[in-house]
Design a protein around this motif. Structure first.
Motif, PDB file in Angstrom:
ATOM      1  N   ARG A  51      29.370 -99.919 -26.008  1.00  0.00           N
ATOM      2  CA  ARG A  51      30.817 -99.763 -26.230  1.00  0.00           C
ATOM      3  C   ARG A  51      31.258-100.603 -27.431  1.00  0.00           C
ATOM      4  O   ARG A  51      32.039-100.150 -28.262  1.00  0.00           O
ATOM      5  CB  ARG A  51      31.600-100.160 -24.985  1.00  0.00           C
ATOM      6  CG  ARG A  51      33.114-100.013 -25.202  1.00  0.00           C
ATOM      7  CD  ARG A  51      33.886-100.110 -23.934  1.00  0.00           C
ATOM      8  NE  ARG A  51      33.684 -98.847 -23.234  1.00  0.00           N
ATOM      9  CZ  ARG A  51      33.747 -98.715 -21.917  1.00  0.00           C
ATOM     10  NH1 ARG A  51      34.008 -99.738 -21.163  1.00  0.00           N
ATOM     11  NH2 ARG A  51      33.559 -97.547 -21.354  1.00  0.00           N
ATOM     12  N   GLU A  52      30.726-101.823 -27.542  1.00  0.00           N
ATOM     13  CA  GLU A  52      31.073-102.681 -28.674  1.00  0.00           C
ATOM     14  C   GLU A  52      30.608-102.059 -29.994  1.00  0.00           C
ATOM     15  O   GLU A  52      31.342-102.062 -30.977  1.00  0.00           O
ATOM     16  CB  GLU A  52      30.429-104.059 -28.487  1.00  0.00           C
ATOM     17  CG  GLU A  52      30.785-105.047 -29.574  1.00  0.00           C
ATOM     18  CD  GLU A  52      30.144-106.405 -29.329  1.00  0.00           C
ATOM     19  OE1 GLU A  52      29.649-106.991 -30.300  1.00  0.00           O
ATOM     20  OE2 GLU A  52      30.146-106.865 -28.176  1.00  0.00           O
ATOM     21  N   ILE A  53      29.407-101.510 -29.997  1.00  0.00           N
ATOM     22  CA  ILE A  53      28.889-100.861 -31.206  1.00  0.00           C
ATOM     23  C   ILE A  53      29.785 -99.690 -31.592  1.00  0.00           C
ATOM     24  O   ILE A  53      30.162 -99.527 -32.755  1.00  0.00           O
ATOM     25  CB  ILE A  53      27.433-100.389 -31.002  1.00  0.00           C
ATOM     26  CG1 ILE A  53      26.503-101.599 -30.912  1.00  0.00           C
ATOM     27  CG2 ILE A  53      26.986 -99.455 -32.120  1.00  0.00           C
ATOM     28  CD1 ILE A  53      25.115-101.260 -30.437  1.00  0.00           C
ATOM     29  N   ASP A  55      32.924 -99.186 -30.691  1.00  0.00           N
ATOM     30  CA  ASP A  55      34.249 -99.682 -31.082  1.00  0.00           C
ATOM     31  C   ASP A  55      34.222-100.230 -32.504  1.00  0.00           C
ATOM     32  O   ASP A  55      35.153-100.005 -33.279  1.00  0.00           O
ATOM     33  CB  ASP A  55      34.738-100.759 -30.107  1.00  0.00           C
ATOM     34  CG  ASP A  55      35.137-100.198 -28.748  1.00  0.00           C
ATOM     35  OD1 ASP A  55      35.267 -98.951 -28.631  1.00  0.00           O
ATOM     36  OD2 ASP A  55      35.310-100.991 -27.801  1.00  0.00           O
ATOM     37  N   ASP A  56      33.150-100.969 -32.835  1.00  0.00           N
ATOM     38  CA  ASP A  56      33.022-101.496 -34.202  1.00  0.00           C
ATOM     39  C   ASP A  56      32.934-100.355 -35.203  1.00  0.00           C
ATOM     40  O   ASP A  56      33.526-100.417 -36.275  1.00  0.00           O
ATOM     41  CB  ASP A  56      31.790-102.393 -34.326  1.00  0.00           C
ATOM     42  CG  ASP A  56      31.968-103.732 -33.626  1.00  0.00           C
ATOM     43  OD1 ASP A  56      33.104-104.053 -33.226  1.00  0.00           O
ATOM     44  OD2 ASP A  56      30.954-104.445 -33.474  1.00  0.00           O
ATOM     45  N   ALA A  57      32.171 -99.311 -34.858  1.00  0.00           N
ATOM     46  CA  ALA A  57      32.039 -98.168 -35.756  1.00  0.00           C
ATOM     47  C   ALA A  57      33.383 -97.471 -35.927  1.00  0.00           C
ATOM     48  O   ALA A  57      33.744 -97.064 -37.034  1.00  0.00           O
ATOM     49  CB  ALA A  57      31.001 -97.191 -35.219  1.00  0.00           C
ATOM     50  N   ALA A  59      36.314 -98.872 -35.627  1.00  0.00           N
ATOM     51  CA  ALA A  59      37.207 -99.756 -36.377  1.00  0.00           C
ATOM     52  C   ALA A  59      36.907 -99.693 -37.873  1.00  0.00           C
ATOM     53  O   ALA A  59      37.799 -99.879 -38.697  1.00  0.00           O
ATOM     54  CB  ALA A  59      37.069-101.189 -35.877  1.00  0.00           C
ATOM     55  N   ASP A  60      35.645 -99.423 -38.211  1.00  0.00           N
ATOM     56  CA  ASP A  60      35.252 -99.325 -39.620  1.00  0.00           C
ATOM     57  C   ASP A  60      35.632 -97.987 -40.243  1.00  0.00           C
ATOM     58  O   ASP A  60      35.537 -97.816 -41.451  1.00  0.00           O
ATOM     59  CB  ASP A  60      33.738 -99.528 -39.771  1.00  0.00           C
ATOM     60  CG  ASP A  60      33.329-100.950 -39.439  1.00  0.00           C
ATOM     61  OD1 ASP A  60      34.203-101.841 -39.438  1.00  0.00           O
ATOM     62  OD2 ASP A  60      32.127-101.171 -39.174  1.00  0.00           O
ATOM     63  N   GLU A  61      36.032 -97.055 -39.400  1.00  0.00           N
ATOM     64  CA  GLU A  61      36.346 -95.711 -39.887  1.00  0.00           C
ATOM     65  C   GLU A  61      37.527 -95.757 -40.848  1.00  0.00           C
ATOM     66  O   GLU A  61      38.534 -96.413 -40.601  1.00  0.00           O
ATOM     67  CB  GLU A  61      36.675 -94.790 -38.717  1.00  0.00           C
ATOM     68  CG  GLU A  61      36.934 -93.366 -39.118  1.00  0.00           C
ATOM     69  CD  GLU A  61      37.166 -92.463 -37.921  1.00  0.00           C
ATOM     70  OE1 GLU A  61      37.713 -91.388 -38.116  1.00  0.00           O
ATOM     71  OE2 GLU A  61      36.809 -92.844 -36.805  1.00  0.00           O
ATOM     72  N   SER A  77      33.515 -92.993 -39.954  1.00  0.00           N
ATOM     73  CA  SER A  77      32.662 -93.431 -38.863  1.00  0.00           C
ATOM     74  C   SER A  77      31.234 -92.927 -39.010  1.00  0.00           C
ATOM     75  O   SER A  77      31.015 -91.776 -39.369  1.00  0.00           O
ATOM     76  CB  SER A  77      33.243 -92.933 -37.536  1.00  0.00           C
ATOM     77  OG  SER A  77      32.335 -93.193 -36.497  1.00  0.00           O
ATOM     78  N   SER A  97      18.540-100.813 -36.107  1.00  0.00           N
ATOM     79  CA  SER A  97      19.500-101.869 -36.421  1.00  0.00           C
ATOM     80  C   SER A  97      19.544-102.855 -35.259  1.00  0.00           C
ATOM     81  O   SER A  97      19.078-102.565 -34.157  1.00  0.00           O
ATOM     82  CB  SER A  97      20.891-101.269 -36.656  1.00  0.00           C
ATOM     83  OG  SER A  97      21.387-100.733 -35.444  1.00  0.00           O
ATOM     84  N   GLY A  99      21.902-103.859 -33.313  1.00  0.00           N
ATOM     85  CA  GLY A  99      22.590-103.373 -32.108  1.00  0.00           C
ATOM     86  C   GLY A  99      21.723-102.458 -31.265  1.00  0.00           C
ATOM     87  O   GLY A  99      21.676-102.587 -30.041  1.00  0.00           O
TER      88      GLY A  99
END
Length: 123
Positions: A51-53, A55-57, A59-61, A77, A97, A99
């Motif tokens: 979920r964190e991975i 969410d981070d992806a 957020a980077d979108e 994304s 990676s 993650g």
């Protein structure tokens, strides 16, 4: 004829034997419960890492502006994009990676057996 004391001793011995059997079952079930609780905790951690991975992806979108051209609109994304190299014989998890390696580690610790299968060229 069996005396009252002999009958009580026989019953006591039978009950003691059953108590021993039940204690053994309780010990075995306690061990199983502890193992499954540990697996549950590890799977919960894996879910949180994934979920964190994601969410981070997200957020980077990059949110495209209405006047953005095609190149800028396509940036965003990595979800749906191959984020690992195409599989080749002999590859290990080191090509993943950080993650993804963490997720594989959690799954391995949870007792998920088998080989890590890396996607082939976007499949």
């Amino acid at each position: 004829m069996v005396s009252l004391l002999e009958e009580l001793e026989r019953r006591e011995a039978a009950i003691r034997e059953r108590v021993g059997e039940l204690r053994q079952q309780v010990a075995e079930l306690s061990d199983q419960l502890a193992a499954f609780e540990e697996m549950l905790a590890q799977v919960e951690v894996a879910r949180m890492v994934v979920r964190e991975i994601l969410d981070d992806a997200a957020a980077d979108e990059v949110v495209p502006r209405k006047d953005a051209g095609p190149a800028q609109a396509e940036a965003g994304s990595p979800i749906g994009v191959v984020t690992v190299p195409p599989w080749e014989p002999g590859m290990g998890i080191s090509v993943l990676s950080e993650g993804y390696r963490e997720v594989v580690g959690v799954l391995q610790a949870a007792g998920v057996n088998g080989h890590v299968v890396l996607p082939r060229g976007g499949q």
